[in-house]
Write a protein that holds these residues in place. Structure first.
Motif, PDB file in Angstrom:
ATOM      1  N   UNK A 110       0.843  -1.196   0.000  1.00  0.00           N
ATOM      2  CA  UNK A 110       0.000   0.000   0.000  1.00  0.00           C
ATOM      3  C   UNK A 110       0.878   1.246   0.000  1.00  0.00           C
ATOM      4  N   UNK A 111       1.292   1.654  -1.168  1.00  0.00           N
ATOM      5  CA  UNK A 111       2.241   2.755  -1.300  1.00  0.00           C
ATOM      6  C   UNK A 111       1.689   4.097  -0.817  1.00  0.00           C
ATOM      7  N   UNK A 112       0.381   4.291  -0.925  1.00  0.00           N
ATOM      8  CA  UNK A 112      -0.206   5.591  -0.567  1.00  0.00           C
ATOM      9  C   UNK A 112      -0.584   5.677   0.912  1.00  0.00           C
ATOM     10  N   UNK A 113      -0.473   4.575   1.659  1.00  0.00           N
ATOM     11  CA  UNK A 113      -0.945   4.533   3.037  1.00  0.00           C
ATOM     12  C   UNK A 113      -0.178   5.488   3.940  1.00  0.00           C
ATOM     13  N   UNK A 114      -0.926   6.312   4.675  1.00  0.00           N
ATOM     14  CA  UNK A 114      -0.335   7.271   5.601  1.00  0.00           C
ATOM     15  C   UNK A 114      -0.696   6.967   7.042  1.00  0.00           C
ATOM     16  N   UNK A 115      -1.904   6.497   7.282  1.00  0.00           N
ATOM     17  CA  UNK A 115      -2.368   6.208   8.635  1.00  0.00           C
ATOM     18  C   UNK A 115      -2.724   4.727   8.734  1.00  0.00           C
ATOM     19  N   UNK A 116      -2.063   4.020   9.622  1.00  0.00           N
ATOM     20  CA  UNK A 116      -2.376   2.622   9.888  1.00  0.00           C
ATOM     21  C   UNK A 116      -2.666   2.484  11.377  1.00  0.00           C
ATOM     22  N   UNK A 117      -3.900   2.103  11.707  1.00  0.00           N
ATOM     23  CA  UNK A 117      -4.307   1.993  13.105  1.00  0.00           C
ATOM     24  C   UNK A 117      -4.581   0.531  13.426  1.00  0.00           C
ATOM     25  N   UNK A 118      -3.831  -0.009  14.379  1.00  0.00           N
ATOM     26  CA  UNK A 118      -3.939  -1.413  14.750  1.00  0.00           C
ATOM     27  C   UNK A 118      -4.138  -1.581  16.254  1.00  0.00           C
ATOM     28  N   UNK A 119      -4.594  -0.536  16.921  1.00  0.00           N
ATOM     29  CA  UNK A 119      -4.758  -0.580  18.379  1.00  0.00           C
ATOM     30  C   UNK A 119      -5.801  -1.616  18.777  1.00  0.00           C
ATOM     31  N   UNK A 120      -5.615  -2.158  20.001  1.00  0.00           N
ATOM     32  CA  UNK A 120      -6.585  -3.104  20.574  1.00  0.00           C
ATOM     33  C   UNK A 120      -6.798  -4.338  19.714  1.00  0.00           C
ATOM     34  N   UNK A 121      -5.713  -5.002  19.379  1.00  0.00           N
ATOM     35  CA  UNK A 121      -5.757  -6.301  18.736  1.00  0.00           C
ATOM     36  C   UNK A 121      -4.957  -7.287  19.585  1.00  0.00           C
ATOM     37  N   UNK A 122      -4.502  -8.364  18.984  1.00  0.00           N
ATOM     38  CA  UNK A 122      -3.726  -9.370  19.721  1.00  0.00           C
ATOM     39  C   UNK A 122      -2.371  -9.590  19.059  1.00  0.00           C
ATOM     40  N   UNK A 123      -1.832  -8.528  18.469  1.00  0.00           N
ATOM     41  CA  UNK A 123      -0.539  -8.622  17.783  1.00  0.00           C
ATOM     42  C   UNK A 123       0.587  -8.848  18.775  1.00  0.00           C
ATOM     43  N   UNK A 128       7.794  -7.208   8.802  1.00  0.00           N
ATOM     44  CA  UNK A 128       8.456  -6.234   7.915  1.00  0.00           C
ATOM     45  C   UNK A 128       7.483  -5.486   7.028  1.00  0.00           C
ATOM     46  N   UNK A 129       6.286  -6.019   6.812  1.00  0.00           N
ATOM     47  CA  UNK A 129       5.318  -5.344   5.952  1.00  0.00           C
ATOM     48  C   UNK A 129       4.989  -3.953   6.466  1.00  0.00           C
ATOM     49  N   UNK A 130       4.892  -3.810   7.790  1.00  0.00           N
ATOM     50  CA  UNK A 130       4.574  -2.505   8.357  1.00  0.00           C
ATOM     51  C   UNK A 130       5.693  -1.520   8.068  1.00  0.00           C
ATOM     52  N   UNK A 131       6.939  -2.026   8.064  1.00  0.00           N
ATOM     53  CA  UNK A 131       8.063  -1.157   7.721  1.00  0.00           C
ATOM     54  C   UNK A 131       7.994  -0.761   6.253  1.00  0.00           C
ATOM     55  N   UNK A 132       7.670  -1.737   5.407  1.00  0.00           N
ATOM     56  CA  UNK A 132       7.689  -1.480   3.972  1.00  0.00           C
ATOM     57  C   UNK A 132       6.638  -0.465   3.552  1.00  0.00           C
ATOM     58  N   UNK A 133       5.452  -0.536   4.141  1.00  0.00           N
ATOM     59  CA  UNK A 133       4.397   0.378   3.715  1.00  0.00           C
ATOM     60  C   UNK A 133       4.768   1.824   4.021  1.00  0.00           C
ATOM     61  N   UNK A 134       5.681   2.010   4.986  1.00  0.00           N
ATOM     62  CA  UNK A 134       6.119   3.365   5.299  1.00  0.00           C
ATOM     63  C   UNK A 134       7.351   3.748   4.492  1.00  0.00           C
ATOM     64  N   UNK A 135       8.020   2.757   3.946  1.00  0.00           N
ATOM     65  CA  UNK A 135       9.237   3.028   3.192  1.00  0.00           C
ATOM     66  C   UNK A 135       8.984   3.227   1.702  1.00  0.00           C
ATOM     67  N   UNK A 136       7.875   2.728   1.205  1.00  0.00           N
ATOM     68  CA  UNK A 136       7.643   2.701  -0.229  1.00  0.00           C
ATOM     69  C   UNK A 136       7.188   4.036  -0.816  1.00  0.00           C
ATOM     70  N   UNK A 137       7.377   5.118  -0.116  1.00  0.00           N
ATOM     71  CA  UNK A 137       7.029   6.436  -0.630  1.00  0.00           C
ATOM     72  C   UNK A 137       8.089   7.426  -0.209  1.00  0.00           C
TER      73      UNK A 137
END
Length: 357
Positions: A110-123, A128-137
């Motif tokens: 998701x190259x255009x993604x700016x806001x990713x909210x994952x609060x209140x889950x069981x992570x 590395x995907x979370x790193x990549x989505x912020x690096x790909x722009x």
């Protein structure tokens, strides 16, 4: 209820709506009406919070190709399909308050993604995907002088570590990891000038912060378990004319209350004292005997202890003081109170430091 839902979606398709609100509909499955025929080609924002969804359709990107914002707050989503990576225009994805245990790697597309909210889950970890989505722009938009900020929220999960790649993201401006199980942070977190806000409140096992966060806006309330400082004899070791005393932190190793500085920090502090104490008198260390990067770090530590002025290189111990009245604070956004965070080199200095001392 089903007929009302179909009517709402039909009107949105007919009138080419850009926003569609399907909150509080008690949906257990993704509405088939949204995926019918060509889907909703004009839809940009889809709100589906407070339902009972467990997953998303594989053809989501094909039927809703122009989605910019997708809000799935407070559902029962366990798995996000790989097809999520095909929403090439998506800028905001809210998956807070679901049942996610993993984040699929395809989110990294998701190259255009700016806001990713994952609060209140069981992570338990961030892939590395979370790193990549912020690096790909490159983090730039078409407004001169304005940078595209990026925000990552993973509050109240089960995270016990932070990917080191987060430290290198050039456009990450705010990182919130409150209410997890973090025991340490990467030593170079905060090295990026773009990262200005870091929130790690209520991680009770987290007792120290990287020195690179020294001048950042941080939240650390509720971090660190209380430690009783006992009288202990300082350990030391000798080598020739040099005797190095280890800090009082090196005690009770192996118990639940041990609080030992990282070996790198111990080495840097000892080397710093040794270099400045023996260089002139004994020529113990000459400038050419150290790598240039290490020599520069020894000359200019990342910070000094507010209590004893001890140089700090990789870790600090923060102490948040209550808000206090100050006349000058009123000049800044109308505030009349300010807070102060002191940074200490050890738990001993942390417990004895006071603003009046």
């Amino acid at each position: 209820m089903a007929s009302e839902l179909c009517k709402t979606i039909s009107v949105a398709r007919l009138e080419k709506h850009k926003n569609l609100f399907l909150n509080y509909r008690n949906l257990q499955h993704f509405p088939l009406e949204l995926l019918k025929d060509e889907g909703l080609q004009y839809l940009e924002r889809l709100y589906m919070k407070r339902n009972s969804l467990t997953t998303l359709p594989e053809n989501l990107a094909q039927k809703l190709p122009n989605l910019v914002e997708l809000y799935l707050h407070s559902n029962n989503i366990v798995v996000v399909p790989e097809a999520i990576g095909s929403l090439v225009k998506l800028q905001c994805l809210d998956l807070s308050d679901n049942a996610l245990e993993i984040v699929c790697p395809e989110i990294g597309r998701l190259r255009a993604l700016r806001h990713l909210r994952l609060a209140n889950n069981q992570l338990q970890f961030l892939p590395p995907a979370v790193d990549l989505l912020l690096l790909l722009t490159d983090g730039q938009i078409l407004v001169v002088g304005v940078e595209q900020k990026k925000y990552l929220t993973v509050d109240r999960n089960r995270l016990w570590c932070v990917p080191r790649h987060l430290c290198q993201l050039p456009s990450l401006n705010e990182l919130s990891m409150a209410g997890n199980r973090l025991a340490f942070l990467p030593l170079d977190l905060g090295r990026s000038r773009e990262l200005q806000y870091v929130y790690v409140d209520n991680n009770i096992h987290l007792k120290g912060l990287p020195s690179y966060l020294y001048n950042k806006v941080i939240g650390c309330s509720g971090c660190g378990a209380p430690i009783q400082v006992s009288e202990v004899k300082l350990l030391s070791f000798s080598s020739g004319q040099l005797t190095v005393f280890l800090p009082a932190e090196v005690k009770a190793i192996g118990t639940e209350k041990d609080h030992v500085l990282p070996l790198q920090e111990l080495a840097m502090r000892s080397l710093h004292h040794t270099y400045h104490s023996f260089l002139k008198d004994l020529d113990f260390l000459s400038p050419i005997s150290l790598p240039r990067s290490l020599l520069e770090l020894l000359h200019c530590p990342l910070g000094h202890c507010h209590r004893c002025s001890e140089p700090m290189f990789t870790i600090v111990y923060p102490k948040l003081f209550p808000l206090r009245e100050t006349p000058m604070a009123g000049l800044h956004q109308g505030r009349t109170t300010v807070s102060f965070v002191a940074y200490c080199c050890s738990t001993q200095c942390l417990q004895t430091f006071d603003l009046l001392s």
